[in-house]
Every structure is written in structure tokens, then in C-alpha cells.
Design a protein around this motif. Structure first.
Motif, PDB file in Angstrom:
ATOM      1  N   ASP A  82      49.828  42.951  40.237  1.00 31.58           N
ATOM      2  CA  ASP A  82      48.994  41.992  40.948  1.00 31.58           C
ATOM      3  C   ASP A  82      47.703  41.749  40.175  1.00 31.58           C
ATOM      4  O   ASP A  82      46.661  42.305  40.487  1.00 31.58           O
ATOM      5  CB  ASP A  82      48.705  42.538  42.354  1.00 31.58           C
ATOM      6  CG  ASP A  82      48.252  41.439  43.277  1.00 31.58           C
ATOM      7  OD1 ASP A  82      47.871  40.371  42.769  1.00 31.58           O
ATOM      8  OD2 ASP A  82      48.271  41.657  44.499  1.00 31.58           O
ATOM      9  N   SER A  84      45.722  39.310  40.111  1.00 28.12           N
ATOM     10  CA  SER A  84      44.586  38.684  40.784  1.00 28.12           C
ATOM     11  C   SER A  84      43.749  39.724  41.518  1.00 28.12           C
ATOM     12  O   SER A  84      42.574  39.523  41.765  1.00 28.12           O
ATOM     13  CB  SER A  84      45.062  37.619  41.764  1.00 28.12           C
ATOM     14  OG  SER A  84      45.786  38.218  42.808  1.00 28.12           O
ATOM     15  N   ARG A  85      44.356  40.849  41.854  1.00 26.84           N
ATOM     16  CA  ARG A  85      43.578  41.875  42.546  1.00 26.84           C
ATOM     17  C   ARG A  85      43.137  42.967  41.592  1.00 26.84           C
ATOM     18  O   ARG A  85      42.271  43.764  41.931  1.00 26.84           O
ATOM     19  CB  ARG A  85      44.386  42.475  43.698  1.00 26.84           C
ATOM     20  CG  ARG A  85      44.491  41.537  44.883  1.00 26.84           C
ATOM     21  CD  ARG A  85      45.523  42.016  45.884  1.00 26.84           C
ATOM     22  NE  ARG A  85      45.275  43.374  46.302  1.00 26.84           N
ATOM     23  CZ  ARG A  85      46.227  44.267  46.537  1.00 26.84           C
ATOM     24  NH1 ARG A  85      47.489  43.938  46.379  1.00 26.84           N
ATOM     25  NH2 ARG A  85      45.921  45.475  46.930  1.00 26.84           N
ATOM     26  N   SER A  86      43.742  43.013  40.422  1.00 28.79           N
ATOM     27  CA  SER A  86      43.379  44.066  39.496  1.00 28.79           C
ATOM     28  C   SER A  86      42.225  43.658  38.581  1.00 28.79           C
ATOM     29  O   SER A  86      41.466  44.493  38.112  1.00 28.79           O
ATOM     30  CB  SER A  86      44.607  44.457  38.684  1.00 28.79           C
ATOM     31  OG  SER A  86      44.249  45.069  37.494  1.00 28.79           O
TER      32      SER A  86
END
Lengths: 260, 263, 262
Positions: A82, A84-86
């Protein structure tokens, strides 16, 4: 360089407990690219998180370069699925890549130069002033790969790194991984549920069974290099290996008794 | 490992926290770290607060504050909710009024107390008036905000079955706006209490918790009384806030379930 | 075009002002002076000074900066304490369990009720006003900071661990920025509360400031002065809020856009 023996992990306790890893043995040598495949929910991520020191397994040992892993090792980097969250949305792409390098004792200029170089390698030269959310999904995942490359880890863990991008981007990123790996001669452990991908990218494919996960297959991939999305995939050896891995992954599904 | 440790109970931990604070304050006073003349002992304050609970005069003051608070809040809700619906359903009126509202809203409501003191001869009316003014804003804003959040599909569903505008308003808009209104009322309740006590502090003369605190200032153990009364003001705040929160959860659990809200 | 659009939005404002003027002039009620009278009184009180003082009068220079100073020092102090405590609460479930009732109680106390206490402890002056402001406005900051710190994305934290961030980096580069949007929401609420508490604390015990001027006007039955002070405070509130929103938009640009695209 990486040795895992009899790794076992259970989440929770009592009747609600989930036995995720059931005694995994694995040995990875320097410079190898090992793909780990298995049906979804088989504990692949648990294995990766244990190696990264993000999770304390309930049994077994992991040693990296001779030292047991009890917290996050210094020379290890992770690329998460992920992106976009990392990636941190409040930092520019360049800062995202450069920040972890502080731990390496590099000064500001060195960090910036290393970040630029890594971004260039993933084909994002000149993007360091942008913010992650200004880039497409595939480009964001390139940034996380650049972050890992700049860190110069002795072991790179990739958790379903191409699981959230479209097919075309996925192929580009697979080739990118092969390229940077040849360039740096890094050891990579790549986790995926995609059988084709594991055979295409890996030097070795390790197949896990359903939870509690155990190693049910360990195949060497002997395909001529450099690999190519079209020709490699029509190579009879590729087709044969793919079928073999597929049988191992699926074979466990048709025999649930063997897994429990 | 199977027994629940006392540390897992929020209630026990919270009680321990309060008791700890009490002991620290008490010890600080007794050891001379804080001069009990400057700041009274925790035990003195607590016993004074307990005594106030049986003090008829103080209870009358509490009743007076709560009376103005309830009256002001009720009027504010009765005015603000219909206004909110009017503005929410008539976008042109809302657009025209918006700048006027935006100029009025930032006026700190307590600044109106001196003006209200001049305008109203009766202290109670004065209190209610400033409370109404301050409390109507959160209710109005939340009502309008909630109306914007109404699912257009729900409205269209009802309209497609041949229901009229009023029926849609009554059956869809009002129920789906209700949780927002409730939040507005809860916020307004806290503001109303602030205004009630502010007005009492400034107006003097009449009765109320604020008046009690001001008048206690003259006595020799002034601080003791002031802190004890403040504790009661805090307790009233806690109780009112929890009652409103509880009512919201009860009435609108469907809303919380939908939005995934936990608080 | 732009002018027309603004005019189209604001047409009611002059209409209201004219109606107010006409109504107050015909009613001739001394409690309700016409807006023009209020405006000229405001001019007289604050904006008729010499040019080298930017046309501000002595009274304006004495009272307005004093009041603003109290608002900002209270806000800053509450911000620093509130964010620090809030993040501790958000990151430590245990700590928050122990102090939760104290916080719930503290935030339920109507802040003006503390004025007499602070008046007794600090005597009349800026200290007492700042204490009231800090105590009254710290709660939204604290609760928002703790909420923001509690809900940091797990993957952000894992990334930080995987790359071996130090404790300081974890706090300053991951937890604090994650909590920032929430913290800003708290800071904004606190700023408007700070204005309210500044006024009430100056009304109750002060010898200068806009609140004191308001009280002074009321005591001398200077009705246009009372109205003028209220208008000035309203303008101040509007300016503070607008300035804050502009700053927030700049600082949290990543948050707004990041949430739009994902």
C-alpha cells in the motif's frame, strides 16, 4: 545470509487463536531473489513482518547475517503493497526517500544526492520536489522502491509490491526490480500471490501452504537472462515452471487434510 | 494470564487517577509546598463542596442558573432549528444571508453582556437573552450542515413514490438531520452554561452560581467557597454533557453505526 | 466579472445597513444608535490618531495590542501544553486511562467560573487573563491532538520502524504530522474561544484592553461606544478566523489534496 528455522506464530490465545505460521524453514543466500507464493491468507505477510522485526514470532529463530532478528535490523528495507499509506503525504518525494538515510549518518547534502540518484534509477529524475499524492499509483510505488534502494539494504523485503497497480505498470515495475537488483546485487525477498510474477521475477520460488503455513515447494528458476516480458513468458521452461508452482499452490487447496 | 488485570478496567484506572491527584494536592498543602492560605487543602475543598450540596442558598443559586440555562437553550433550539431548515431548503435565501451571518458569528457572545445589561431591566431576562444568542449558533450551523448531508437518493426515492415536498422534509430530511441537530444542542448546552455564569459574574445582584462565587469573594475563606462552587459547576457540566451524549447514542445509534463513529 | 460576483453575494449587507440606519433614526431609541453614529464613535475612539501612528489613537494603541497579546500568549501556551499532553495521551493508552476523568471534568468546568479563583491567585492583570484563557481553551487542542495521535496509520508507523527511525524522528516526522489536521481543527476552535475568554476576563477584572473599554463605555452610558466595541470585537474575530484559515490552508495543503486524490 538469511536463515529461518522452525518459525512459528500464533495470533491471540484460547479458542479465538489463529495459527498463522506452522514451522517454516528457509535459507536465502547472498544475492538471491526469492519469491514467496501462496494462497491469500496463508501467512505470507506474517512471515515478512517477522523477518522485518515488526512482529515478534511465538516460536523459531530468524538470523540475518549471523545476528538474530529481535528488532528491526539496520540493513533491511521494506516495500509495502500500500504505497499510498507507506509514503508520508506531508513530505516531498525527495524527503520521503532521504529521511531514512539519517540513520546512516549521512549529512544533508549526501542524503539529497543519494535520494536523487535512487529516484533517477527508478525513472523519476526531477520528481523529488513533488508530493507523493501528485504522482500516479505506479510512480508512487517507484518512489517507495527508490526509498528502499537509497537505503542500500543488504536485504530488501517486498510485500506484494505490485498488487495495487494496473497490469501495464505491473510489468514495468517487475522489470525495474530485475534491473536494479542486477545493478546493486541485492538480496531480495518478494512476496506475491501471483504465480506468473513469482516465476518471472524470481531466482527461486518458495511455495507456502495454507495457514498454518509451511514450505511445500522450493523450486529453482533457471531461465535465460535477461528476462523479457514477451519472450521469457513463452519459453517452455517458464510455462513448465508456472504449471509446477500452480500445482503446488492449488494442490494444497484440493487436499485440505494435508494442510491442517 | 486469563484473569483480567485491574489495569484493564477504565473505571478503576480513572478512579485511581482522581485519587492520585487528590493525594498529591493534599500532600502539597500539608507539607507546606503550597501554603494552605494561598490555596486551600484538597480535603477542605471537598468537604466544603459536600456541605454546599446541603446548603439551601447555594441550591437556590444552582436552580437559578439551571433555569436560565434551560430556558435559553430551549428558546435557542426552537428558533435555530426552523431557521436552519428554512435556510437549508432555500439556497437563495441562504446565499443572501450568508455574509450577514458570517459577520455576526465572530462577535464574541460575552461582549453582548454589557449591552444586554443596559437593555434588560430584569437580570433573569438578560441572562436568557444572551444565552439564546450564544446557543443558537451551534444549533443553526449544525442543522444547516446536516441538511447538506441528507442523501439525495433517499429524497429521490420518496419523491419517485409520489410524496410531496413536505413529506420528504418530514420523513427524510428531518430524521437524517436529527443527529446533527443533537450534536449542535450538546455544544450549545456547554456554551449556554458559560454564558449563564459569565452573565452572573458581571451582573451580580440576582441569584446564580456566578453570583454565589462573586459574593463568596468577600468572606475570609473565600477561595474554599469559590473552588467548591467551581467544582459543582464542573459537575453540572459533566452531567449535562454525559446526558446529552447518552441521549444521542440512544436515539441515533443507527447514525453512529452508519458513519462508524465511536465517540 | 469578479466584482459582479462579489456584489451578487454581498448585496444584502448594504441593504441591512441602510434598513438599520433608517429604523434606528425613526425609532430614536438611545439604546440603539444608528450605524453611522456607531461608526463615527469608533473612528473617534480608535482611528482618529496622528498619521505617524497609522491613524490609531492613544486608546487604540493602549488597548488593542494589550488584548491581542493576551489572546496570543494564551493561545500559544495552550497550544504547546495541549499538543504535548495530547500526544502523550494519544500514544499511551494507559496514561489516558488514568487521567481521562480529570480531563473530562476539567473541560466541563465553564471557564468563566474560574475567573474569581484566578483573580484571587494572580491579582488583576495579564497573568490572570492568560491563565483563564489557557485553562479555557486547552481542552479542544488536547483532545484533538490525542485523537489524532491515537489514529496514526499503522502502515506509517511500520514504515518508520522498518527504516529504523529514531524515537524523535518517529514523533516529529510521523506522529505529529499525522495528527496535524486534527490539531489544527482544535487550534481553530481554541482561537475563537480565546477571544471570548479574553473579553470576559477583561470585563471582570482588568484596567485595560478592549473588554475594559467596553465596560467603561457601558458604565458611562456611552451607547455608541458599547456598540462600537462589540463591532470591533466582531471584526477582530472575523480577521483572526480568516487569517487562521489561510494559514491552515497553506500548512496543511498536503492533507487537503492528498484526501481529494485518494
Amino acid at each position: 545470509m538469511l536463515e529461518i528455522s522452525n518459525l512459528d506464530h500464533t495470533y491471540g490465545s484460547g479458542p479465538g487463536a489463529h495459527h498463522a505460521l506452522g514451522g517454516i524453514d528457509l535459507r536465502v543466500t547472498q544475492g538471491e531473489l526469492v519469491c514467496i507464493v501462496g494462497p491469500s491468507g496463508c501467512g505470507k505477510s506474517t512471515l515478512l513482518r517477522s523477518i522485518a522485526g515488526l512482529l515478534k514470532p511465538t516460536g523459531g529463530t530468524i538470523t540475518l547475517n549471523g545476528t538474530p532478528v529481535d528488532r528491526t535490523p539496520d540493513d533491511l528495507a521494506v516495500v509495502f503493497q500500500d504505497y499510498s499509506r507507506s509514503l508520508f503525504p506531508w513530505m516531498s518525494v525527495g524527503d520521503n526517500v532521504a529521511l531514512p538515510l539519517r540513520r546512516k549518518g549521512m549529512d544533508r547534502g549526501q542524503r539529497r544526492a543519494a535520494a536523487e540518484e535512487a529516484l533517477e534509477q527508478v525513472g523519476l529524475a526531477g520528481a523529488s520536489g513533488k508530493y507523493p499524492w501528485q504522482l500516479s499509483g505506479g510512480m508512487q510505488q517507484r518512489v517507495s522502491i527508490a526509498r528502499a534502494l537509497a537505503y542500500r539494504p543488504s536485504l530488501l523485503l517486498m510485500d506484494e509490491p505490485f498488487g495495487s497497480v494496473d497490469a501495464q505498470t505491473r510489468e514495468d515495475l517487475e522489470d525495474l526490480t530485475l534491473r536494479v537488483r542486477n545493478h546493486h546485487n541485492m538480496t531480495i525477498l518478494l512476496i506475491t500471490h501471483d504465480i506468473d510474477e513469482s516465476v518471472y521475477v524470481g531466482d527461486r520460488v518458495v511455495v507456502l501452504a495454507k495457514a498454518p503455513a509451511t514450505v511445500v515447494g522450493d523450486l529453482r528458476v533457471d531461465l535465460p537472462g535477461p528476462r523479457d516480458q514477451i519472450t521469457t513468458r513463452e519459453n517452455p521452461a517458464f510455462v513448465h515452471l508456472r504449471a509446477e508452482v500452480g500445482r503446488l499452490v492449488r494442490g494444497m487447496r484440493s487436499h485440505p487434510a494435508a494442510a491442517s | 494470564m486469563t484473569g483480567r488485570s485491574p489495569l484493564s478496567s477504565r473505571l478503576l484506572c480513572g478512579a485511581a487517577g482522581v485519587a492520585g491527584l487528590f493525594c498529591v494536592m493534599e500532600l502539597a498543602g500539608r507539607s507546606g509546598l503550597i501554603d494552605p492560605i494561598v490555596f486551600p487543602l484538597a480535603s477542605t475543598v471537598v468537604s466544603r463542596a459536600a456541605a454546599l450540596a446541603a446548603d439551601g442558598e447555594f441550591l437556590a443559586d444552582v436552580a437559578s442558573t439551571l433555569g436560565a440555562w434551560a430556558a435559553g437553550l430551549l428558546i435557542a433550539v426552537l428558533v435555530a432549528v426552523p431557521t436552519g431548515f428554512l435556510l437549508g431548503t432555500l439556497p437563495r435565501v441562504e446565499a443572501a444571508l450568508r455574509p450577514v451571518l458570517e459577520f455576526l458569528r465572530p462577535i464574541p457572545s460575552v461582549a453582548l453582556i454589557p449591552l444586554a445589561l443596559l437593555l434588560f431591566s430584569d437580570r433573569f431576562d438578560m441572562k436568557v437573552a444572551v444565552i439564546v444568542y450564544a446557543a443558537w449558533w451551534p444549533v443553526l450551523i449544525n442543522t444547516m450542515y446536516g441538511l447538506k448531508d441528507v442523501d439525495p437518493l433517499a429524497k429521490e426515492t420518496l419523491r419517485s413514490f409520489g410524496f410531496g415536498r413536505m413529506a420528504v422534509l418530514w420523513r427524510v430530511s428531518l430524521p437524517s438531520t436529527a443527529p446533527f441537530i443533537a450534536t449542535g444542542v450538546r455544544l450549545a448546552a456547554a456554551i449556554a452554561l458559560i454564558l449563564a455564569i459569565s452573565a452572573e459574574l458581571l451582573a451580580g445582584g440576582a441569584s446564580g452560581i456566578g453570583t454565589f462565587i462573586i459574593e463568596a469573594g468577600g468572606s475570609p475563606d473565600a477561595l474554599e467557597y469559590i473552588i467548591a462552587a467551581t467544582i459543582w459547576a464542573g459537575i453540572i457540566g459533566v452531567v449535562s454533557n454525559s446526558l446529552f451524549t447518552l441521549a444521542e447514542r440512544r436515539l441515533f445509534h443507527w447514525h453512529l453505526a452508519r458513519t462508524g463513529g465511536t465517540r | 466579472m469578479r466584482f459582479l460576483r462579489v456584489a451578487g453575494r454581498l448585496w444584502l449587507v448594504p441593504v441591512v445597513l441602510v434598513a438599520w440606519e433608517v429604523a434606528t433614526r425613526t425609532a430614536e431609541d438611545i439604546f440603539f444608535p444608528p450605524p453611522t453614529v456607531i461608526a463615527s464613535r469608533m473612528h473617534e475612539l480608535w482611528f482618529s490618531g496622528p498619521a505617524q501612528h497609522l491613524w490609531l489613537t492613544e486608546g487604540a494603541l493602549e488597548n488593542i495590542p494589550t488584548s491581542l497579546g493576551r489572546i496570543f500568549s494564551g493561545w500559544l501556551l495552550a497550544g504547546v501544553i495541549g499538543i504535548a499532553l495530547g500526544i502523550m495521551l494519544g500514544r499511551s493508552e494507559r496514561f489516558s486511562q488514568f487521567v481521562d476523568p480529570i480531563i473530562q471534568f476539567g473541560r466541563a468546568i465553564p471557564p468563566p467560573a474560574l475567573l474569581p479563583l484566578f483573580l484571587a491567585l494572580f491579582a488583576i492583570g495579564t497573568q490572570m487573563q492568560v491563565a483563564t484563557i489557557v485553562f479555557g481553551i486547552i481542552w479542544p487542542i488536547l483532545l484533538n491532538a490525542s485523537d489524532g495521535a491515537r489514529h496514526v496509520d499503522r502502515l506509517h508507523l511500520e514504515t518508520a520502524s522498518a527504516f529504523g527511525f529514531s524515537r524523535g524522528q518517529r514523533l516529529m516526522r510521523v506522529i505529529l504530522p499525522s495528527a496535524m489536521p486534527k490539531i489544527f481543527a482544535g487550534l481553530r476552535l481554541s482561537l475563537s474561544l480565546a477571544l471570548i475568554l479574553m473579553v470576559i476576563s477583561e470585563l471582570v477584572g482588568s484596567t485595560n484592553g478592549i473588554g475594559f473599554q467596553l465596560l467603561d463605555a457601558q458604565r458611562s452610558y456611552d451607547y455608541p461606544g458599547v456598540w462600537g466595541s462589540i463591532v470591533l470585537l466582531g471584526v477582530l474575530g472575523y480577521v483572526l478566523n480568516t487569517a487562521f484559515l489561510a494559514a491552515e490552508r497553506r500548512i496543511l495543503s498536503w492533507h487537503r489534496t492528498a484526501n481529494q486524490t485518494t
